[in-house]
Design a protein around this motif. Structure first.
Motif: not given
Length: 133
Positions: A16, A19-20, A22-23, A103, A119, A122-123, A125
């Motif tokens: 992930n 996605e992290y 991207k966040a 984070t 973290t 809610d993402v 990795c």
């Protein structure tokens, strides 16, 4: 307590990570390159100062701090953050705060394996490292 983290750690796998990034609003070109890198992290201790050095083909970063003391940090993706690192339940917990966001980067060692859990909201990795001999 920190001694378990001391050493050279090679990234073996990630879950992930895109996605992290991207966040964190990391750009697509930077994410594309970052996904392909396998950084090495070197953790050392000198007295009450801990140094975390990350080396990759793209960028090298060095972070030195004392546990429990807030410090200014320029992240690998160029964010200016306020950071604090503590030990909680045998884990090295690094919290970054900027622009009302937060984070956490939590390192946990199990033998010759280190898991870094990132973290943001809610993402979540996970990055798995192996100790270099």
């Amino acid at each position: 307590m920190v001694d378990a983290f001391v050493g050279t750690w090679d990234l073996k796998s990630s879950e992930n990570f895109d996605e992290y990034m991207k966040a964190l609003n990391v750009s697509f070109p930077t994410r594309s390159v970052a996904r392909l890198t396998k950084p090495t992290t070197i953790i050392s201790v000198d007295g009450d100062k801990i140094t975390v050095e990350t080396r990759s083909t793209i960028k090298n970063t060095t972070l030195s701090f004392k546990l429990g003391e807030e410090f200014d940090e320029k992240t690998a993706d160029d964010r200016d953050v306020k950071s604090i690192v503590t030990i909680e339940d045998g884990k090295l917990v690094h919290v970054q705060k900027w622009n009302g966001k937060e984070t956490s980067l939590v390192r946990e060692v199990n033998g010759k394996a280190l898991t870094l859990t990132l973290t943001l909201g809610d993402v979540i990795c996970k990055r798995h490292y192996e100790k270099s001999e």
